[in-house]
Design a protein around this motif. Structure first.
Motif, PDB file in Angstrom:
ATOM      1  N   ASN A 175       0.815  -1.228   0.000  1.00  0.00           N
ATOM      2  CA  ASN A 175       0.000   0.000   0.000  1.00  0.00           C
ATOM      3  C   ASN A 175       0.843   1.271   0.000  1.00  0.00           C
ATOM      4  OD1 ASN A 175       0.985  -0.326   2.582  1.00  0.00           O
ATOM      5  ND2 ASN A 175      -0.907   0.344   3.597  1.00  0.00           N
ATOM      6  N   ARG A 176       2.095   1.180  -0.462  1.00  0.00           N
ATOM      7  CA  ARG A 176       2.951   2.362  -0.471  1.00  0.00           C
ATOM      8  C   ARG A 176       2.394   3.464  -1.375  1.00  0.00           C
ATOM      9  NH1 ARG A 176       7.303   4.846  -3.038  1.00  0.00           N
ATOM     10  NH2 ARG A 176       8.871   5.703  -1.605  1.00  0.00           N
ATOM     11  N   ASP A 177       1.899   3.098  -2.548  1.00  0.00           N
ATOM     12  CA  ASP A 177       1.346   4.106  -3.466  1.00  0.00           C
ATOM     13  C   ASP A 177       0.142   4.804  -2.844  1.00  0.00           C
ATOM     14  OD1 ASP A 177       3.258   3.546  -5.354  1.00  0.00           O
ATOM     15  OD2 ASP A 177       1.993   2.229  -6.554  1.00  0.00           O
ATOM     16  N   LEU A 178      -0.681   4.054  -2.117  1.00  0.00           N
ATOM     17  CA  LEU A 178      -1.838   4.645  -1.447  1.00  0.00           C
ATOM     18  C   LEU A 178      -1.385   5.622  -0.371  1.00  0.00           C
ATOM     19  CD1 LEU A 178      -4.858   4.848  -0.839  1.00  0.00           C
ATOM     20  CD2 LEU A 178      -4.611   2.831   0.648  1.00  0.00           C
ATOM     21  N   PHE A 179      -0.340   5.234   0.369  1.00  0.00           N
ATOM     22  CA  PHE A 179       0.202   6.110   1.407  1.00  0.00           C
ATOM     23  C   PHE A 179       0.617   7.452   0.817  1.00  0.00           C
ATOM     24  CE2 PHE A 179       3.997   7.908   3.354  1.00  0.00           C
ATOM     25  CZ  PHE A 179       3.636   8.023   4.690  1.00  0.00           C
ATOM     26  N   TRP A 180       1.370   7.414  -0.278  1.00  0.00           N
ATOM     27  CA  TRP A 180       1.863   8.649  -0.863  1.00  0.00           C
ATOM     28  C   TRP A 180       0.751   9.458  -1.530  1.00  0.00           C
ATOM     29  CZ3 TRP A 180       6.035  11.151   0.330  1.00  0.00           C
ATOM     30  CH2 TRP A 180       7.083  10.455   0.937  1.00  0.00           C
ATOM     31  N   ALA A 181      -0.256   8.786  -2.039  1.00  0.00           N
ATOM     32  CA  ALA A 181      -1.410   9.504  -2.585  1.00  0.00           C
ATOM     33  C   ALA A 181      -2.145  10.225  -1.460  1.00  0.00           C
ATOM     34  CB  ALA A 181      -2.354   8.523  -3.284  1.00  0.00           C
ATOM     35  N   ASP A 182      -2.306   9.548  -0.327  1.00  0.00           N
ATOM     36  CA  ASP A 182      -2.926  10.173   0.843  1.00  0.00           C
ATOM     37  C   ASP A 182      -2.104  11.376   1.304  1.00  0.00           C
ATOM     38  OD1 ASP A 182      -5.081   8.465   1.025  1.00  0.00           O
ATOM     39  OD2 ASP A 182      -4.118   7.096   2.441  1.00  0.00           O
ATOM     40  N   TYR A 183      -0.798  11.200   1.287  1.00  0.00           N
ATOM     41  CA  TYR A 183       0.116  12.258   1.736  1.00  0.00           C
ATOM     42  C   TYR A 183      -0.015  13.498   0.841  1.00  0.00           C
ATOM     43  CZ  TYR A 183       4.438  13.894   4.031  1.00  0.00           C
ATOM     44  OH  TYR A 183       5.357  14.581   4.775  1.00  0.00           O
ATOM     45  N   GLN A 185      -2.403  14.394  -1.130  1.00  0.00           N
ATOM     46  CA  GLN A 185      -3.738  14.989  -1.157  1.00  0.00           C
ATOM     47  C   GLN A 185      -4.147  15.612   0.181  1.00  0.00           C
ATOM     48  OE1 GLN A 185      -6.501  12.001  -2.551  1.00  0.00           O
ATOM     49  NE2 GLN A 185      -5.268  11.533  -4.356  1.00  0.00           N
ATOM     50  N   ASN A 186      -3.670  15.013   1.288  1.00  0.00           N
ATOM     51  CA  ASN A 186      -4.199  15.409   2.599  1.00  0.00           C
ATOM     52  C   ASN A 186      -3.169  15.920   3.599  1.00  0.00           C
ATOM     53  OD1 ASN A 186      -7.028  14.366   2.084  1.00  0.00           O
ATOM     54  ND2 ASN A 186      -5.856  12.470   1.837  1.00  0.00           N
ATOM     55  N   GLY A 187      -1.874  15.754   3.314  1.00  0.00           N
ATOM     56  CA  GLY A 187      -0.849  16.283   4.196  1.00  0.00           C
ATOM     57  C   GLY A 187      -0.409  15.355   5.312  1.00  0.00           C
ATOM     58  N   PHE A 188       0.555  15.843   6.100  1.00  0.00           N
ATOM     59  CA  PHE A 188       1.198  14.993   7.103  1.00  0.00           C
ATOM     60  C   PHE A 188       0.261  14.601   8.243  1.00  0.00           C
ATOM     61  CE2 PHE A 188       3.567  14.120  10.949  1.00  0.00           C
ATOM     62  CZ  PHE A 188       4.525  13.223  10.500  1.00  0.00           C
ATOM     63  N   GLU A 189      -0.514  15.541   8.757  1.00  0.00           N
ATOM     64  CA  GLU A 189      -1.367  15.226   9.909  1.00  0.00           C
ATOM     65  C   GLU A 189      -2.336  14.096   9.578  1.00  0.00           C
ATOM     66  OE1 GLU A 189      -4.074  17.436  13.328  1.00  0.00           O
ATOM     67  OE2 GLU A 189      -3.135  18.607  11.728  1.00  0.00           O
ATOM     68  N   TYR A 190      -2.820  14.070   8.362  1.00  0.00           N
ATOM     69  CA  TYR A 190      -3.750  13.017   7.950  1.00  0.00           C
ATOM     70  C   TYR A 190      -3.068  11.650   7.968  1.00  0.00           C
ATOM     71  CZ  TYR A 190      -6.883  10.246   5.004  1.00  0.00           C
ATOM     72  OH  TYR A 190      -7.714   9.260   4.519  1.00  0.00           O
ATOM     73  N   ILE A 191      -1.872  11.569   7.370  1.00  0.00           N
ATOM     74  CA  ILE A 191      -1.210  10.253   7.326  1.00  0.00           C
ATOM     75  C   ILE A 191      -0.695   9.857   8.715  1.00  0.00           C
ATOM     76  CG2 ILE A 191      -0.634  10.422   4.866  1.00  0.00           C
ATOM     77  CD1 ILE A 191       2.261  10.628   7.145  1.00  0.00           C
ATOM     78  N   ALA A 192      -0.392  10.847   9.559  1.00  0.00           N
ATOM     79  CA  ALA A 192       0.027  10.542  10.927  1.00  0.00           C
ATOM     80  C   ALA A 192      -1.100   9.838  11.680  1.00  0.00           C
ATOM     81  CB  ALA A 192       0.426  11.817  11.652  1.00  0.00           C
ATOM     82  N   LYS A 193      -2.321  10.322  11.501  1.00  0.00           N
ATOM     83  CA  LYS A 193      -3.473   9.718  12.180  1.00  0.00           C
ATOM     84  C   LYS A 193      -3.867   8.388  11.529  1.00  0.00           C
ATOM     85  CE  LYS A 193      -5.422  14.098  13.765  1.00  0.00           C
ATOM     86  NZ  LYS A 193      -6.556  15.062  13.650  1.00  0.00           N
ATOM     87  N   LYS A 194      -3.816   8.326  10.204  1.00  0.00           N
ATOM     88  CA  LYS A 194      -4.260   7.115   9.516  1.00  0.00           C
ATOM     89  C   LYS A 194      -3.272   5.965   9.658  1.00  0.00           C
ATOM     90  CE  LYS A 194      -5.715   5.294   5.006  1.00  0.00           C
ATOM     91  NZ  LYS A 194      -6.063   5.626   3.607  1.00  0.00           N
ATOM     92  N   TYR A 195      -1.980   6.263   9.548  1.00  0.00           N
ATOM     93  CA  TYR A 195      -0.983   5.200   9.511  1.00  0.00           C
ATOM     94  C   TYR A 195      -0.205   5.032  10.818  1.00  0.00           C
ATOM     95  CZ  TYR A 195      -1.861   5.233   4.488  1.00  0.00           C
ATOM     96  OH  TYR A 195      -2.453   5.162   3.245  1.00  0.00           O
ATOM     97  N   ALA A 196      -0.296   6.002  11.709  1.00  0.00           N
ATOM     98  CA  ALA A 196       0.445   5.889  12.977  1.00  0.00           C
ATOM     99  C   ALA A 196      -0.378   6.431  14.136  1.00  0.00           C
ATOM    100  CB  ALA A 196       1.774   6.628  12.872  1.00  0.00           C
ATOM    101  N   GLY A 197      -1.679   6.242  14.058  1.00  0.00           N
ATOM    102  CA  GLY A 197      -2.586   6.793  15.062  1.00  0.00           C
ATOM    103  C   GLY A 197      -2.410   6.216  16.448  1.00  0.00           C
TER     104      GLY A 197
END
Length: 222
Positions: A175-183, A185-197
């Motif tokens: 899911n690396r491509d999904l991670f970077w797409a999320d990043y 589109q939505n920025g660091f705070e979003y991926i921090a909560k989604k992937y390291a909440g």
């Protein structure tokens, strides 16, 4: 190291090459955004990041401690969790030709993860270094260091404690491509909560582990 040797073309007696066992190189953009994120949360500029706070959590506890301009400190495993998911590693890391026992340096150094498998009871949770000797020159230098310093050098069987980077590169996450797409589109705070909440749970886990290690009820087996 390999590039340097290829460029020079010949061996130099006064050139000692030393490389490291590398887990992987994370994106500098992620780190910059992480610092901005923590600075915003703590409402102060970040002046220091200790990626492995051995004093509070021991060698085996991978907890980063952030310090602000005013001296306030915060323990976190947010960046640690993102790092160990391997999504923020550079693409070349997944095909790195230097993941294995064969290294271009005269000496290869690393944290000795797996020391309790090779030498049970030796680790004090303050840190043990691994040195791989790759050439006669490297061996000569190590022998000299052993006699001119206070290091305690003990030979072990590396086959009993082969950490992953000494075997092969880490696989690219599905899911690396999904991670970077999320990043993007939505920025660091979003991926921090989604992937390291739940990164805060790692801090608790490492704090408990440190206590158990101090009581000699837990061994370093990473």
């Amino acid at each position: 190291m390999a590039a340097l040797k290829s460029y020079l073309g010949i061996e130099y007696k006064n050139l000692l090459c030393m490389d490291i066992v590398c887990h992987g190189v994370p994106s500098p953009k992620v780190f910059r955004d992480y610092i901005k994120y923590q600075s915003s949360k703590m409402k102060k500029p970040i002046t220091n990041v200790d990626f492995r706070n051995k004093k509070s959590y021991g060698w085996a506890g991978h907890v980063e401690t952030i310090t602000t301009d005013g001296g306030r400190k915060k323990d976190s495993c947010l960046y640690t969790m993102l790092f160990y998911q391997h999504k923020i590693l550079r693409p070349v890391c997944y095909v790195c030709p230097y993941k294995g026992l064969m290294h271009p340096g005269d000496l290869t150094i690393a944290d000795y993860w797996g020391i309790d498998k090779a030498l049970p009871g030796f680790s004090d949770n303050k840190g043990v270094s691994l040195v791989l000797v790759n050439t006669h020159k490297g061996n000569d230098v190590l022998e000299l260091a052993k006699h001119q310093s206070t290091i305690e050098a003990i030979e072990t069987d590396i086959n009993k404690s082969m950490q992953p980077p000494l075997k092969e590169p880490f696989k690219e996450p599905a899911n690396r491509d999904l991670f970077w797409a999320d990043y993007q589109q939505n920025g660091f705070e979003y991926i921090a909560k989604k992937y390291a909440g739940k990164s805060w749970t790692w801090v608790v886990k490492y704090r408990i582990k440190k206590i158990l290690m101090d009581l000699h009820l837990y061994k370093v087996t990473k």
